[in-house]
Write a protein that holds these residues in place. Structure first.
Motif, PDB file in Angstrom:
ATOM      1  N   ARG A   1      -5.175   0.481  -3.291  1.00  0.00           N
ATOM      2  CA  ARG A   1      -6.640   0.687  -2.780  1.00  0.00           C
ATOM      3  C   ARG A   1      -7.608  -0.285  -2.803  1.00  0.00           C
ATOM      4  NH1 ARG A   1      -4.421   5.059  -5.119  1.00  0.00           N
ATOM      5  NH2 ARG A   1      -5.042   7.260  -4.445  1.00  0.00           N
TER       6      ARG A   1
ATOM      7  N   THR B   1      -8.927  -2.272   0.551  1.00  0.00           N
ATOM      8  CA  THR B   1     -10.408  -2.613   0.497  1.00  0.00           C
ATOM      9  C   THR B   1     -10.785  -4.098   0.684  1.00  0.00           C
ATOM     10  OG1 THR B   1     -10.748  -0.509  -0.796  1.00  0.00           O
ATOM     11  CG2 THR B   1     -12.434  -2.043  -0.340  1.00  0.00           C
TER      12      THR B   1
ATOM     13  N   SER C   1      -3.534   2.229  -8.590  1.00  0.00           N
ATOM     14  CA  SER C   1      -5.150   1.799  -8.190  1.00  0.00           C
ATOM     15  C   SER C   1      -5.071   0.591  -7.397  1.00  0.00           C
ATOM     16  CB  SER C   1      -5.917   1.430  -9.239  1.00  0.00           C
ATOM     17  OG  SER C   1      -6.051   2.668 -10.072  1.00  0.00           O
TER      18      SER C   1
ATOM     19  N   THR D   1       0.861  -1.162  -0.020  1.00  0.00           N
ATOM     20  CA  THR D   1      -0.045   0.041   0.178  1.00  0.00           C
ATOM     21  C   THR D   1       0.679   1.292   0.108  1.00  0.00           C
ATOM     22  OG1 THR D   1      -0.426   0.016   2.633  1.00  0.00           O
ATOM     23  CG2 THR D   1      -1.914  -0.908   1.141  1.00  0.00           C
TER      24      THR D   1
ATOM     25  N   CYS E   1     -15.719  -0.555  -4.763  1.00  0.00           N
ATOM     26  CA  CYS E   1     -14.459  -0.269  -5.050  1.00  0.00           C
ATOM     27  C   CYS E   1     -14.078  -0.077  -6.542  1.00  0.00           C
ATOM     28  CB  CYS E   1     -13.671  -1.442  -4.609  1.00  0.00           C
ATOM     29  SG  CYS E   1     -11.687  -1.460  -4.755  1.00  0.00           S
TER      30      CYS E   1
ATOM     31  N   LEU F   1       0.086   4.451  -2.271  1.00  0.00           N
ATOM     32  CA  LEU F   1      -0.919   5.540  -1.898  1.00  0.00           C
ATOM     33  C   LEU F   1      -0.384   6.699  -1.290  1.00  0.00           C
ATOM     34  CD1 LEU F   1      -3.297   3.163   0.327  1.00  0.00           C
ATOM     35  CD2 LEU F   1      -3.776   4.183  -1.846  1.00  0.00           C
TER      36      LEU F   1
END
Length: 270
Positions: A152, A156, A149, A96, A198, A99
């Motif tokens: 994310r 999620t 992307s 992650t 999502c 991000l």
């Protein structure tokens, strides 16, 4: 009583002023701008081949990125949620990490990999082949959008998989259901609202991404770059506004459909 009557309006006044000054008025001005050059300006994206191609490129790229991201993100997120191993939190943090990067940095990463002086080009030259570059076209944009992307989707799906009702899966397994049947009858219904929400966010992010496209889109034009060129290079504010309205309508429509289907899916499950 008088003070209590005015307490709520007094608290709402700053929010209302902010909403009026920074959202409502700019949006009204955006909608009114194309009318200055004629009502046909609102439909320019449908009548001009260049703008129509740019919108089609943006839609195709966003749909492809969304689908690939959902498949990869769900697989990785569910695996991380269901497995316990040493270094799991560190791995999740690394996955992650993008991000925290702006789109320009993601585009720079792709240039370092597939640009004219990138790793792939250097390897090709070292083995006596031509210098291969892919950073500035469709493939480079796709990889950059996917890289931007994927974190994310992983975060999620990992959270959604941890919140799943394991009793349903255990009951299906006790009744002799195969792994494929468990995925089809338990996982997919449980994760359907997450997938819709999502997917809608990923699609909207890809449609409006500018920093990455600005860095890489020299051979493959997308709507955000078209809008930027119109009001920056040509000072055509009315046309830029019209393209912005079209982009907003398409993205809003996808988010609206996702919310409707997501709410109906949640009601059906309950």
């Amino acid at each position: 009583m008088i003070h209590q009557r005015w307490l709520l309006p007094a608290c709402l006044a700053p929010a209302a002023m902010f909403f009026l000054a920074f959202w409502l008025l700019p949006v009204l001005r955006l909608v009114a701008l194309p009318a200055e050059q004629g009502w046909g300006t609102y439909l320019v994206v449908l009548s001009n081949g260049r703008y129509l191609l740019s919108m089609a490129n943006t839609l195709a790229l966003s749909v492809a990125v969304t689908l690939f991201t959902l498949v990869l993100g769900s697989a990785i997120g569910i695996y991380l949620a269901r497995r316990a191993f040493w270094g799991k939190q560190l791995l999740l943090s690394l996955l992650t990490l993008p991000l925290s990067f702006p789109g320009v940095i993601i585009g720079f990463f792709v240039i370092l990999l597939g640009g004219r002086q990138g790793l792939v080009a250097d390897l090709g030259a070292a083995f006596g082949m031509e210098r291969i570059t892919f950073a500035y076209g469709l493939l480079g944009l796709f990889l950059a959008y996917l890289y931007f992307s994927l974190p994310r989707a992983i975060a999620t799906y990992a959270a959604a998989a941890e919140a799943m009702n394991l009793q349903l899966e255990e009951a299906a397994r006790s009744l002799g259901a195969s792994r494929l049947q468990i995925v089809r009858d338990v996982w997919l219904p449980e994760l359907a609202p997450t997938t819709l929400a999502c997917g809608a966010i990923l699609f909207a992010t890809s449609m409006g991404a500018f920093g990455t496209a600005f860095t890489l889109a020299s051979k493959f034009e997308v709507i955000p770059i078209t809008i930027y060129n119109e009001f920056t290079n040509y000072a055509n504010f009315a046309l830029a506004a019209s393209l912005s309205i079209t982009l907003g309508i398409v993205t809003w429509a996808v988010l609206f459909v996702a919310r409707r289907f997501g709410s109906s899916t949640g009601v059906a499950q309950r």
